[in-house]
Design a protein around this motif. Structure first.
Motif, PDB file in Angstrom:
ATOM      1  N   VAL A   1       0.756  -1.539  -0.182  1.00 38.15           N
ATOM      2  CA  VAL A   1      -0.350  -0.365   0.194  1.00 38.15           C
ATOM      3  C   VAL A   1       1.094   1.130  -0.069  1.00 38.15           C
ATOM      4  O   VAL A   1       0.185   2.356  -1.338  1.00 38.15           O
ATOM      5  N   PHE A   2       2.063   1.260   0.768  1.00 42.14           N
ATOM      6  CA  PHE A   2       3.088   2.457   0.617  1.00 42.14           C
ATOM      7  C   PHE A   2       3.412   2.043  -0.248  1.00 42.14           C
ATOM      8  O   PHE A   2       3.818   4.134  -1.345  1.00 42.14           O
ATOM      9  N   LEU A   3       4.223   1.398  -1.408  1.00 46.32           N
ATOM     10  CA  LEU A   3       4.711   1.706  -2.076  1.00 46.32           C
ATOM     11  C   LEU A   3       3.678   2.355  -3.193  1.00 46.32           C
ATOM     12  O   LEU A   3       3.856   3.062  -4.361  1.00 46.32           O
ATOM     13  N   LEU A   4       2.535   1.292  -3.114  1.00 49.65           N
ATOM     14  CA  LEU A   4       1.375   2.249  -4.747  1.00 49.65           C
ATOM     15  C   LEU A   4       1.202   3.409  -4.190  1.00 49.65           C
ATOM     16  O   LEU A   4       0.656   4.325  -4.933  1.00 49.65           O
ATOM     17  N   GLY A   5       0.847   4.225  -2.698  1.00 43.81           N
ATOM     18  CA  GLY A   5       0.207   5.162  -2.671  1.00 43.81           C
ATOM     19  C   GLY A   5       2.429   6.599  -3.627  1.00 43.81           C
ATOM     20  O   GLY A   5       1.276   7.842  -3.816  1.00 43.81           O
ATOM     21  N   VAL A   6       3.129   5.970  -3.215  1.00 46.70           N
ATOM     22  CA  VAL A   6       3.983   6.444  -2.992  1.00 46.70           C
ATOM     23  C   VAL A   6       4.026   7.018  -5.161  1.00 46.70           C
ATOM     24  O   VAL A   6       4.436   7.949  -5.924  1.00 46.70           O
ATOM     25  N   LEU A   7       4.304   5.959  -5.842  1.00 44.50           N
ATOM     26  CA  LEU A   7       4.124   5.949  -7.208  1.00 44.50           C
ATOM     27  C   LEU A   7       2.477   6.720  -8.108  1.00 44.50           C
ATOM     28  O   LEU A   7       3.152   7.284  -9.060  1.00 44.50           O
ATOM     29  N   ALA A   8       1.273   6.676  -7.122  1.00 46.15           N
ATOM     30  CA  ALA A   8      -0.050   6.986  -7.079  1.00 46.15           C
ATOM     31  C   ALA A   8       1.245   8.573  -7.097  1.00 46.15           C
ATOM     32  O   ALA A   8       0.364   9.230  -8.352  1.00 46.15           O
ATOM     33  N   TRP A   9       1.411   8.789  -6.028  1.00 44.30           N
ATOM     34  CA  TRP A   9       1.565  10.695  -5.443  1.00 44.30           C
ATOM     35  C   TRP A   9       2.677  11.492  -6.803  1.00 44.30           C
ATOM     36  O   TRP A   9       2.653  12.409  -7.172  1.00 44.30           O
ATOM     37  N   VAL A  10       3.724  10.499  -7.296  1.00 45.64           N
ATOM     38  CA  VAL A  10       4.764  10.392  -8.148  1.00 45.64           C
ATOM     39  C   VAL A  10       4.050  10.638  -9.192  1.00 45.64           C
ATOM     40  O   VAL A  10       4.256  11.529 -10.480  1.00 45.64           O
ATOM     41  N   THR A  11       3.452  10.493  -9.453  1.00 50.47           N
ATOM     42  CA  THR A  11       2.153   9.803 -11.093  1.00 50.47           C
ATOM     43  C   THR A  11       2.163  10.964 -11.045  1.00 50.47           C
ATOM     44  O   THR A  11       1.333  12.024 -12.276  1.00 50.47           O
ATOM     45  N   THR A  12       0.850  11.535  -9.952  1.00 55.36           N
ATOM     46  CA  THR A  12       0.292  12.647 -10.211  1.00 55.36           C
ATOM     47  C   THR A  12       1.305  13.812  -9.933  1.00 55.36           C
ATOM     48  O   THR A  12       0.526  14.810 -10.766  1.00 55.36           O
ATOM     49  N   ARG A  13       2.262  14.536  -9.253  1.00 54.48           N
ATOM     50  CA  ARG A  13       3.351  15.231 -10.143  1.00 54.48           C
ATOM     51  C   ARG A  13       4.079  15.323 -10.971  1.00 54.48           C
ATOM     52  O   ARG A  13       4.019  16.553 -11.870  1.00 54.48           O
ATOM     53  N   GLN A  14       3.889  14.521 -11.862  1.00 57.55           N
ATOM     54  CA  GLN A  14       4.783  13.856 -13.100  1.00 57.55           C
ATOM     55  C   GLN A  14       3.298  14.976 -13.938  1.00 57.55           C
ATOM     56  O   GLN A  14       4.032  15.236 -15.215  1.00 57.55           O
ATOM     57  N   THR A  15       2.280  13.964 -13.647  1.00 55.09           N
ATOM     58  CA  THR A  15       1.076  14.724 -15.255  1.00 55.09           C
ATOM     59  C   THR A  15       0.384  16.294 -14.620  1.00 55.09           C
ATOM     60  O   THR A  15       1.373  16.507 -15.429  1.00 55.09           O
ATOM     61  N   ALA A  16       0.697  16.891 -13.511  1.00 54.08           N
ATOM     62  CA  ALA A  16       0.487  18.334 -12.914  1.00 54.08           C
ATOM     63  C   ALA A  16       1.813  19.169 -13.655  1.00 54.08           C
ATOM     64  O   ALA A  16       1.793  19.701 -14.214  1.00 54.08           O
ATOM     65  N   SER A  17       3.053  18.230 -13.765  1.00 52.12           N
ATOM     66  CA  SER A  17       4.708  19.196 -14.345  1.00 52.12           C
ATOM     67  C   SER A  17       3.952  19.008 -15.427  1.00 52.12           C
ATOM     68  O   SER A  17       4.611  20.580 -16.467  1.00 52.12           O
ATOM     69  N   VAL A  18       3.680  18.273 -16.503  1.00 56.60           N
ATOM     70  CA  VAL A  18       3.682  17.996 -17.620  1.00 56.60           C
ATOM     71  C   VAL A  18       2.721  18.808 -18.636  1.00 56.60           C
ATOM     72  O   VAL A  18       2.494  19.763 -19.382  1.00 56.60           O
ATOM     73  N   VAL A  19       1.244  19.114 -17.191  1.00 57.60           N
ATOM     74  CA  VAL A  19       0.444  19.975 -17.852  1.00 57.60           C
ATOM     75  C   VAL A  19       0.744  21.993 -17.379  1.00 57.60           C
ATOM     76  O   VAL A  19       0.768  22.505 -18.516  1.00 57.60           O
ATOM     77  N   LEU A  20       1.431  22.489 -16.173  1.00 54.85           N
ATOM     78  CA  LEU A  20       1.988  23.239 -16.541  1.00 54.85           C
ATOM     79  C   LEU A  20       3.111  23.511 -17.423  1.00 54.85           C
ATOM     80  O   LEU A  20       2.633  24.802 -18.015  1.00 54.85           O
ATOM     81  N   ALA A  21       3.883  22.647 -17.991  1.00 54.43           N
ATOM     82  CA  ALA A  21       5.192  22.809 -19.286  1.00 54.43           C
ATOM     83  C   ALA A  21       3.697  23.357 -20.325  1.00 54.43           C
ATOM     84  O   ALA A  21       4.360  24.251 -20.931  1.00 54.43           O
ATOM     85  N   ALA A  22       2.894  22.456 -20.290  1.00 52.63           N
ATOM     86  CA  ALA A  22       2.049  22.624 -21.243  1.00 52.63           C
ATOM     87  C   ALA A  22       1.435  24.425 -22.054  1.00 52.63           C
ATOM     88  O   ALA A  22       1.388  25.329 -22.549  1.00 52.63           O
ATOM     89  N   LYS A  23       1.025  24.959 -19.871  1.00 54.48           N
ATOM     90  CA  LYS A  23       0.674  25.900 -20.027  1.00 54.48           C
ATOM     91  C   LYS A  23       1.508  27.091 -20.139  1.00 54.48           C
ATOM     92  O   LYS A  23       0.998  28.297 -20.777  1.00 54.48           O
ATOM     93  N   LEU A  24       3.261  26.975 -19.971  1.00 48.58           N
ATOM     94  CA  LEU A  24       3.770  27.583 -19.306  1.00 48.58           C
ATOM     95  C   LEU A  24       4.376  28.172 -21.401  1.00 48.58           C
ATOM     96  O   LEU A  24       5.158  28.908 -21.320  1.00 48.58           O
ATOM     97  N   ARG A  25       4.130  27.594 -22.227  1.00 52.20           N
ATOM     98  CA  ARG A  25       4.712  27.105 -23.660  1.00 52.20           C
ATOM     99  C   ARG A  25       3.879  27.951 -24.049  1.00 52.20           C
ATOM    100  O   ARG A  25       4.141  29.160 -24.785  1.00 52.20           O
ATOM    101  N   GLU A  26       2.429  28.006 -24.405  1.00 47.63           N
ATOM    102  CA  GLU A  26       1.489  28.682 -24.644  1.00 47.63           C
ATOM    103  C   GLU A  26       1.545  30.011 -24.320  1.00 47.63           C
ATOM    104  O   GLU A  26       1.115  30.713 -25.009  1.00 47.63           O
ATOM    105  N   MET A  27       1.974  30.396 -22.752  1.00 51.55           N
ATOM    106  CA  MET A  27       2.143  31.669 -21.801  1.00 51.55           C
ATOM    107  C   MET A  27       2.698  32.077 -23.329  1.00 51.55           C
ATOM    108  O   MET A  27       2.771  33.274 -23.393  1.00 51.55           O
ATOM    109  N   ARG A  28       4.179  31.849 -23.117  1.00 51.44           N
ATOM    110  CA  ARG A  28       5.981  32.282 -23.820  1.00 51.44           C
ATOM    111  C   ARG A  28       4.805  32.570 -24.948  1.00 51.44           C
ATOM    112  O   ARG A  28       5.923  33.419 -25.687  1.00 51.44           O
ATOM    113  N   SER A  29       4.722  31.644 -25.861  1.00 58.25           N
ATOM    114  CA  SER A  29       3.320  32.090 -27.771  1.00 58.25           C
ATOM    115  C   SER A  29       3.123  33.399 -27.215  1.00 58.25           C
ATOM    116  O   SER A  29       3.515  34.026 -28.605  1.00 58.25           O
ATOM    117  N   ASP A  30       1.816  33.745 -26.049  1.00 56.86           N
ATOM    118  CA  ASP A  30       1.225  34.656 -26.435  1.00 56.86           C
ATOM    119  C   ASP A  30       2.032  35.518 -26.352  1.00 56.86           C
ATOM    120  O   ASP A  30       2.078  36.628 -26.432  1.00 56.86           O
TER     121      ASP A  30
END
Length: 88
Positions: free
Chosen positions: A7-36
């Motif tokens: 359960v601890f390992l799955l929790g950590v993996l879920a947390w890492v996956t959530t952070r990675q997904t959030a960083s990808v979304v944030l990077a896309a927004k940053l790219r769009e804002m730089r383009s604008d």
């Protein structure tokens, strides 16, 4: 005990996956804002160029002459000075 570690390992993996997904979304927004921002800076430069061209003598003098205006002679120019208030 094994279940707790699993359960601890799955929790950590879920947390890492959530952070990675959030960083990808944030990077896309940053790219769009730089383009604008780049587009806005290009538009600003174009507008400043148009202002410089429109305020040049080669444009203003013919427009003024078409309205019956003319450039003043040197003897017709008076420089007004603003009086400095007395601070006594």
């Amino acid at each position: 005990m094994f279940v707790l570690w699993l359960v601890f390992l799955l929790g950590v993996l879920a947390w890492v996956t959530t952070r990675q997904t959030a960083s990808v979304v944030l990077a896309a927004k940053l790219r769009e804002m730089r383009s604008d921002r780049s587009a806005a800076e290009a538009e600003k430069s174009a507008l400043q160029r148009r202002i410089r061209e429109a305020t040049g003598l080669s444009v203003l003098v013919p427009r003024a002459e078409s309205l019956g205006l003319r450039l003043p002679d040197d003897s017709e120019i008076i420089i007004l000075q603003v009086p400095v208030p007395d601070t006594r």
